[in-house]
Design a protein around this motif. Structure first.
Motif, PDB file in Angstrom:
ATOM      1  N   ILE A 137      36.856  23.620  30.389  1.00 36.62           N
ATOM      2  CA  ILE A 137      35.728  24.315  31.011  1.00 36.62           C
ATOM      3  C   ILE A 137      36.014  25.811  30.950  1.00 36.62           C
ATOM      4  CG2 ILE A 137      34.472  24.805  33.146  1.00 36.62           C
ATOM      5  CD1 ILE A 137      34.872  21.940  33.999  1.00 36.62           C
ATOM      6  N   LEU A 138      35.100  26.569  30.357  1.00 35.53           N
ATOM      7  CA  LEU A 138      35.186  28.024  30.347  1.00 35.53           C
ATOM      8  C   LEU A 138      34.240  28.561  31.407  1.00 35.53           C
ATOM      9  CD1 LEU A 138      35.023  28.880  26.523  1.00 35.53           C
ATOM     10  CD2 LEU A 138      37.042  28.467  27.927  1.00 35.53           C
ATOM     11  N   ILE A 139      34.729  29.488  32.218  1.00 33.78           N
ATOM     12  CA  ILE A 139      33.869  30.105  33.239  1.00 33.78           C
ATOM     13  C   ILE A 139      33.736  31.582  32.907  1.00 33.78           C
ATOM     14  CG2 ILE A 139      33.407  30.365  35.694  1.00 33.78           C
ATOM     15  CD1 ILE A 139      35.576  28.293  36.240  1.00 33.78           C
ATOM     16  N   PHE A 140      32.569  31.964  32.420  1.00 31.43           N
ATOM     17  CA  PHE A 140      32.273  33.359  32.096  1.00 31.43           C
ATOM     18  C   PHE A 140      31.649  33.975  33.337  1.00 31.43           C
ATOM     19  CE2 PHE A 140      29.381  36.618  30.370  1.00 31.43           C
ATOM     20  CZ  PHE A 140      30.251  37.360  29.610  1.00 31.43           C
ATOM     21  N   SER A 141      32.490  34.589  34.173  1.00 33.99           N
ATOM     22  CA  SER A 141      32.015  35.022  35.491  1.00 33.99           C
ATOM     23  C   SER A 141      33.008  35.990  36.122  1.00 33.99           C
ATOM     24  CB  SER A 141      31.841  33.802  36.405  1.00 33.99           C
ATOM     25  OG  SER A 141      31.570  34.166  37.742  1.00 33.99           O
ATOM     26  N   ASP A 142      32.544  36.721  37.141  1.00 32.83           N
ATOM     27  CA  ASP A 142      33.459  37.535  37.945  1.00 32.83           C
ATOM     28  C   ASP A 142      34.145  36.693  39.017  1.00 32.83           C
ATOM     29  OD1 ASP A 142      31.516  37.164  39.919  1.00 32.83           O
ATOM     30  OD2 ASP A 142      30.627  39.141  39.628  1.00 32.83           O
ATOM     31  N   MET A 143      33.810  35.395  39.063  1.00 33.61           N
ATOM     32  CA  MET A 143      34.422  34.409  39.955  1.00 33.61           C
ATOM     33  C   MET A 143      34.120  34.664  41.429  1.00 33.61           C
ATOM     34  SD  MET A 143      35.580  32.395  37.725  1.00 33.61           S
ATOM     35  CE  MET A 143      36.289  31.181  38.817  1.00 33.61           C
ATOM     36  N   GLN A 144      33.057  35.411  41.691  1.00 32.99           N
ATOM     37  CA  GLN A 144      32.611  35.639  43.065  1.00 32.99           C
ATOM     38  C   GLN A 144      31.511  34.622  43.371  1.00 32.99           C
ATOM     39  OE1 GLN A 144      33.761  38.012  45.419  1.00 32.99           O
ATOM     40  NE2 GLN A 144      32.481  36.832  46.806  1.00 32.99           N
ATOM     41  N   GLU A 145      31.879  33.526  44.023  1.00 28.51           N
ATOM     42  CA  GLU A 145      30.890  32.491  44.345  1.00 28.51           C
ATOM     43  C   GLU A 145      30.125  32.866  45.610  1.00 28.51           C
ATOM     44  OE1 GLU A 145      30.817  27.903  43.779  1.00 28.51           O
ATOM     45  OE2 GLU A 145      32.066  28.301  45.536  1.00 28.51           O
ATOM     46  N   GLU A 146      28.809  32.759  45.541  1.00 29.04           N
ATOM     47  CA  GLU A 146      27.954  33.034  46.695  1.00 29.04           C
ATOM     48  C   GLU A 146      26.945  31.904  46.801  1.00 29.04           C
ATOM     49  OE1 GLU A 146      26.379  36.883  45.783  1.00 29.04           O
ATOM     50  OE2 GLU A 146      28.078  37.925  46.704  1.00 29.04           O
ATOM     51  N   LEU A 147      26.946  31.216  47.941  1.00 30.60           N
ATOM     52  CA  LEU A 147      26.078  30.067  48.158  1.00 30.60           C
ATOM     53  C   LEU A 147      25.103  30.334  49.300  1.00 30.60           C
ATOM     54  CD1 LEU A 147      28.859  27.312  48.071  1.00 30.60           C
ATOM     55  CD2 LEU A 147      27.414  28.042  46.162  1.00 30.60           C
ATOM     56  N   VAL A 165      39.443  27.632  32.198  1.00 31.61           N
ATOM     57  CA  VAL A 165      39.763  28.973  31.725  1.00 31.61           C
ATOM     58  C   VAL A 165      38.680  29.939  32.192  1.00 31.61           C
ATOM     59  CG1 VAL A 165      40.260  30.420  29.718  1.00 31.61           C
ATOM     60  CG2 VAL A 165      40.862  27.984  29.679  1.00 31.61           C
ATOM     61  N   ALA A 166      39.065  30.903  33.001  1.00 33.25           N
ATOM     62  CA  ALA A 166      38.135  31.952  33.438  1.00 33.25           C
ATOM     63  C   ALA A 166      38.230  33.106  32.449  1.00 33.25           C
ATOM     64  CB  ALA A 166      38.494  32.424  34.842  1.00 33.25           C
ATOM     65  N   VAL A 167      37.098  33.530  31.919  1.00 37.09           N
ATOM     66  CA  VAL A 167      37.102  34.588  30.903  1.00 37.09           C
ATOM     67  C   VAL A 167      36.255  35.774  31.368  1.00 37.09           C
ATOM     68  CG1 VAL A 167      37.549  33.055  28.944  1.00 37.09           C
ATOM     69  CG2 VAL A 167      35.202  33.457  29.661  1.00 37.09           C
ATOM     70  N   ASN A 168      36.746  36.967  30.986  1.00 28.19           N
ATOM     71  CA  ASN A 168      36.017  38.202  31.295  1.00 28.19           C
ATOM     72  C   ASN A 168      35.739  38.337  32.798  1.00 28.19           C
ATOM     73  OD1 ASN A 168      34.734  40.591  30.092  1.00 28.19           O
ATOM     74  ND2 ASN A 168      32.829  39.755  30.884  1.00 28.19           N
ATOM     75  N   VAL A 169      36.788  38.162  33.589  1.00 26.69           N
ATOM     76  CA  VAL A 169      36.650  38.270  35.043  1.00 26.69           C
ATOM     77  C   VAL A 169      36.689  39.757  35.417  1.00 26.69           C
ATOM     78  CG1 VAL A 169      37.503  37.504  37.285  1.00 26.69           C
ATOM     79  CG2 VAL A 169      37.854  36.070  35.253  1.00 26.69           C
ATOM     80  N   VAL A 170      35.530  40.378  35.395  1.00 22.01           N
ATOM     81  CA  VAL A 170      35.449  41.818  35.665  1.00 22.01           C
ATOM     82  C   VAL A 170      35.702  42.088  37.147  1.00 22.01           C
ATOM     83  CG1 VAL A 170      33.846  42.186  33.762  1.00 22.01           C
ATOM     84  CG2 VAL A 170      32.956  41.760  36.058  1.00 22.01           C
ATOM     85  N   LYS A 171      36.091  43.317  37.431  1.00 20.51           N
ATOM     86  CA  LYS A 171      36.367  43.726  38.808  1.00 20.51           C
ATOM     87  C   LYS A 171      35.099  44.255  39.473  1.00 20.51           C
ATOM     88  CE  LYS A 171      41.142  44.882  37.652  1.00 20.51           C
ATOM     89  NZ  LYS A 171      41.011  44.430  36.238  1.00 20.51           N
ATOM     90  N   LEU A 172      34.890  43.851  40.707  1.00 27.05           N
ATOM     91  CA  LEU A 172      33.758  44.317  41.493  1.00 27.05           C
ATOM     92  C   LEU A 172      34.093  45.670  42.120  1.00 27.05           C
ATOM     93  CD1 LEU A 172      33.048  40.931  43.311  1.00 27.05           C
ATOM     94  CD2 LEU A 172      31.966  41.800  41.223  1.00 27.05           C
TER      95      LEU A 172
END
Length: 216
Positions: A137-147, A165-172
């Protein structure tokens, strides 16, 4: 050996060969986050999909899905395919896949919330159904989950034998103020996917080396 034993032997060998080909196949499920300012990164997602289309072989499977307010749905899958053993047919599948992704990136709309967990659950179901020996599983995200308040995701999930694999996890912006927020976010996701039985957790931000995505 009589005729019946011979026929049964051929059938068993064929089944074994089929199972063996599955065990050597790869399956990749890519989650694409387009929420907030992260939507500006969409061209990088296209580059990743292009790499996957050029790398995956006959018998391999690929699916790309959007991350939205609630992502536990097959309706969020933008494109999916298991590539044919015939090169001409596989190439046609890859062209159609690329066209679908290009169309999505041109019209993608942001969402109010980001349900990464729902996407992981849906992705695991897709990967397990392929029967592939190597699942990612590739996660193209900043990994900030908001529900939103009504979406329930605070329960254990099952990612057994799946690489995440988390890819391109940019900084907020808040990460620049306090880097501990960025590191803490990644540590929490690592802890969660490992508790879910994932075979591997990896973060890849250097997209100049996309070969690392599929490399264990």
């Amino acid at each position: 050996m009589n005729r019946r034993q011979f026929v049964l032997g051929i059938g068993a060998a064929a089944l074994a060969g089929c199972g063996d080909s599955k065990s050597h196949a790869q399956a990749v499920y890519m989650l694409v986050d387009t929420s907030g300012t992260y939507a500006l990164e969409i061209d990088k997602a296209q580059a990743i999909v292009g790499y996957l289309l050029g790398t995956l072989q006959s018998g391999d499977s690929l699916a790309v899905a959007r991350v939205r307010s609630r992502s536990f749905s097959e309706k969020d899958i933008i494109a999916k395919a298991t590539f044919d053993s015939r090169p001409s047919q596989a190439n046609a599948q890859k062209r159609a896949f690329k066209d679908a992704i290009d169309g999505f990136t041109k019209t993608a709309k942001g969402s109010s919330y980001t349900d990464i967990t729902g996407g992981l659950i849906q992705g695991a179901m897709f990967l397990n159904e392929t029967g592939a020996g190597k699942k990612t599983i590739l996660i193209f995200s900043d990994m900030q989950e908001e529900l939103d308040k009504s979406t329930v995701r605070d329960f254990a999930i099952d990612l057994k034998n799946i690489r995440v694999v988390a890819v391109n996890v940019v900084k907020l912006k808040t990460d620049n103020i306090d880097p501990r927020r960025y590191m803490g976010r990644l540590e929490e996701w690592q802890k969660r996917v490992e508790m879910a039985g994932a075979a591997e957790w990896r973060v890849i931000n250097d997209l100049e080396h996309l070969d690392r995505i599929l490399r264990s």
